[in-house]
Design an enzyme around this catalytic site. Sequence first.
Site, PDB file in Angstrom:
ATOM      1  CG  ASN A   8      59.279  35.288 -43.438  1.00 39.89           C
ATOM      2  OD1 ASN A   8      60.334  35.915 -43.436  1.00 39.89           O
ATOM      3  ND2 ASN A   8      58.853  34.647 -42.373  1.00 39.89           N
ATOM      4  CG  ASP A  10      61.854  36.589 -41.087  1.00 36.14           C
ATOM      5  OD1 ASP A  10      61.271  37.686 -40.985  1.00 36.14           O
ATOM      6  OD2 ASP A  10      61.477  35.556 -40.502  1.00 36.14           O
ATOM      7  CG  HIS A  11      65.840  34.023 -44.432  1.00 37.10           C
ATOM      8  ND1 HIS A  11      66.552  33.922 -43.253  1.00 37.10           N
ATOM      9  CD2 HIS A  11      64.795  33.163 -44.310  1.00 37.10           C
ATOM     10  CE1 HIS A  11      65.993  33.010 -42.476  1.00 37.10           C
ATOM     11  NE2 HIS A  11      64.914  32.545 -43.090  1.00 37.10           N
ATOM     12  NE  ARG A  19      80.604  41.125 -45.850  1.00 41.95           N
ATOM     13  CZ  ARG A  19      81.201  41.256 -47.022  1.00 41.95           C
ATOM     14  NH1 ARG A  19      81.227  42.417 -47.632  1.00 41.95           N
ATOM     15  NH2 ARG A  19      81.781  40.222 -47.586  1.00 41.95           N
ATOM     16  CG  HIS A  44      60.112  35.209 -36.464  1.00 44.98           C
ATOM     17  ND1 HIS A  44      60.457  33.881 -36.454  1.00 44.98           N
ATOM     18  CD2 HIS A  44      59.903  35.538 -35.160  1.00 44.98           C
ATOM     19  CE1 HIS A  44      60.459  33.422 -35.219  1.00 44.98           C
ATOM     20  NE2 HIS A  44      60.138  34.415 -34.413  1.00 44.98           N
ATOM     21  NE  ARG A  46      64.791  33.184 -34.183  1.00 46.30           N
ATOM     22  CZ  ARG A  46      64.310  31.944 -34.335  1.00 46.30           C
ATOM     23  NH1 ARG A  46      63.651  31.616 -35.420  1.00 46.30           N
ATOM     24  NH2 ARG A  46      64.497  31.044 -33.408  1.00 46.30           N
ATOM     25  NE  ARG A  50      68.334  33.380 -34.921  1.00 51.53           N
ATOM     26  CZ  ARG A  50      68.078  32.083 -34.692  1.00 51.53           C
ATOM     27  NH1 ARG A  50      67.840  31.262 -35.705  1.00 51.53           N
ATOM     28  NH2 ARG A  50      68.067  31.601 -33.468  1.00 51.53           N
ATOM     29  CG  HIS A  51      65.873  36.986 -39.265  1.00 48.44           C
ATOM     30  ND1 HIS A  51      64.728  37.381 -38.642  1.00 48.44           N
ATOM     31  CD2 HIS A  51      65.860  35.623 -39.303  1.00 48.44           C
ATOM     32  CE1 HIS A  51      64.040  36.287 -38.316  1.00 48.44           C
ATOM     33  NE2 HIS A  51      64.697  35.215 -38.676  1.00 48.44           N
ATOM     34  CD  GLU A  71      56.663  34.036 -38.846  1.00 48.49           C
ATOM     35  OE1 GLU A  71      57.631  33.557 -38.234  1.00 48.49           O
ATOM     36  OE2 GLU A  71      56.440  33.816 -40.030  1.00 48.49           O
ATOM     37  CB  THR A 101      64.232  27.799 -39.306  1.00 45.72           C
ATOM     38  OG1 THR A 101      62.990  28.368 -39.693  1.00 45.72           O
ATOM     39  CG2 THR A 101      64.161  26.281 -39.489  1.00 45.72           C
ATOM     40  CB  THR A 102      59.865  28.470 -36.470  1.00 50.70           C
ATOM     41  OG1 THR A 102      60.242  29.846 -36.498  1.00 50.70           O
ATOM     42  CG2 THR A 102      58.837  28.247 -35.380  1.00 50.70           C
ATOM     43  CD  GLU A 152      51.735  30.457 -41.096  1.00 54.00           C
ATOM     44  OE1 GLU A 152      51.256  31.607 -40.960  1.00 54.00           O
ATOM     45  OE2 GLU A 152      52.886  30.236 -41.514  1.00 54.00           O
ATOM     46  CG  HIS A 195      58.750  26.318 -41.646  1.00 56.42           C
ATOM     47  ND1 HIS A 195      59.832  25.528 -41.966  1.00 56.42           N
ATOM     48  CD2 HIS A 195      59.208  27.238 -40.774  1.00 56.42           C
ATOM     49  CE1 HIS A 195      60.886  25.932 -41.298  1.00 56.42           C
ATOM     50  NE2 HIS A 195      60.540  26.984 -40.567  1.00 56.42           N
ATOM     51  N   GLY A 196      58.963  26.123 -45.322  1.00 54.09           N
ATOM     52  CA  GLY A 196      59.670  25.228 -46.224  1.00 54.09           C
ATOM     53  C   GLY A 196      59.046  25.091 -47.603  1.00 54.09           C
ATOM     54  N   GLY A 217      58.955  32.288 -47.278  1.00 49.85           N
ATOM     55  CA  GLY A 217      60.102  33.195 -47.190  1.00 49.85           C
ATOM     56  C   GLY A 217      61.385  32.670 -47.779  1.00 49.85           C
TER      57      GLY A 217
HETATM   58  N1  PXP Z   1      55.287  30.721 -41.275  1.00 54.09           N
HETATM   59  C1  PXP Z   1      55.881  30.763 -40.064  1.00 54.09           C
HETATM   60  C2  PXP Z   1      55.005  30.830 -38.869  1.00 54.09           C
HETATM   61  C3  PXP Z   1      57.288  30.767 -39.933  1.00 54.09           C
HETATM   62  O1  PXP Z   1      57.856  30.796 -38.720  1.00 54.09           O
HETATM   63  C4  PXP Z   1      58.066  30.775 -41.107  1.00 54.09           C
HETATM   64  C5  PXP Z   1      59.562  30.844 -41.004  1.00 54.09           C
HETATM   65  O2  PXP Z   1      59.927  32.018 -40.395  1.00 54.09           O
HETATM   66  C6  PXP Z   1      57.411  30.761 -42.338  1.00 54.09           C
HETATM   67  C7  PXP Z   1      56.026  30.710 -42.398  1.00 54.09           C
HETATM   68  C8  PXP Z   1      58.163  30.796 -43.622  1.00 54.09           C
HETATM   69  O3  PXP Z   1      58.973  29.666 -43.753  1.00 54.09           O
HETATM   70  P1  PXP Z   1      60.027  29.608 -44.914  1.00 54.09           P
HETATM   71  O4  PXP Z   1      60.988  30.727 -44.683  1.00 54.09           O
HETATM   72  O5  PXP Z   1      60.646  28.258 -44.758  1.00 54.09           O
HETATM   73  O6  PXP Z   1      59.275  29.766 -46.200  1.00 54.09           O
END
Ligand code: PXP
Length: 250
Positions: A8, A10-11, A19, A44, A46, A50-51, A71, A101-102, A152, A195-196, A217
């Site tokens: 992922n 996103d970040h 910036r 994702h 959103r 935001r990202h 996503e 976050t989600t 998931e 996630h996490g 991510g």
């Molecule tokens: N899976 C889903 C459905 C998510 O929403 C996210 C966070 O955007 C992730 C996985 C990845 O989570 P993390 O960024 O904490 O690894």
Amino acid sequence: MRLRLGVNIDHVATIRNARGGRHPDPVRAAKLAIAAGCDGITAHLREDRRHIRDDDITRLKAEIDKPLNLEMAATDEMLAIALRTRPHASCIVPEKREERTTEGGLDVAGQHNALAPLIAKLSDAGIRVSLFIAAEQRQIEAAAKVRAPVIEIHTGAWCDALADGSRTDAEVEWQRIRDGAKLAAKMGLEVHAGHGLDYVSAEMISSLPQIVELNIGHFLVGEAVFEGLDNTIRRMRAAMDRGRAAGAHT
Ligand code: PXP
């Protein structure tokens, strides 16, 4: 079966947007992640952008040669974007504007009437739909009922408990994930998780044979600051392979 790693990105876009310019480019990160051995890219889009932004999704679809997992919230706007972009997969997530976050899983059981037609439209367009849910029997059964081919499992609560050092909570959450993965696979659903996750939790969860894909991510992007994205993804891949091999021996 080899466990797939979806990265992922996103970040990378979060840092870019801090910036307002074009650097760092999430599409470049996606290409690097693929070169390092990941199996797909997750982004994702959103509601508040935001990202990831709309043109990131367009460019990802055009420029990467591995599956794109979009996503998205279950809204008409996102459905239209998915049908226009045709990603390989769409993971439906709950979305609240104020959250960082989600934060929780999708309430599939409570939203059957809204989700079933959306899933049908995505599936008819050849997009593989997954539902981001807590590993609860009620939600897993509801996911099967709305004809989602994939779930998931939200691993956030388990990862938080591990990070807090709360062994009892971590054990409860682990059992929930393990039982949920078994139930979902028994019902014919494909099981992903995310996630996490970090090196340690990803290695542990890779031991569950029902899980075929992890989406990761924040940890990867954060760790890339210290070790580089290429090295970080290779280490994650190795952790997952170790976990899977350990699971096969138990
Ligand atoms: N899976 C889903 C459905 C998510 O929403 C996210 C966070 O955007 C992730 C996985 C990845 O989570 P993390 O960024 O904490 O690894």
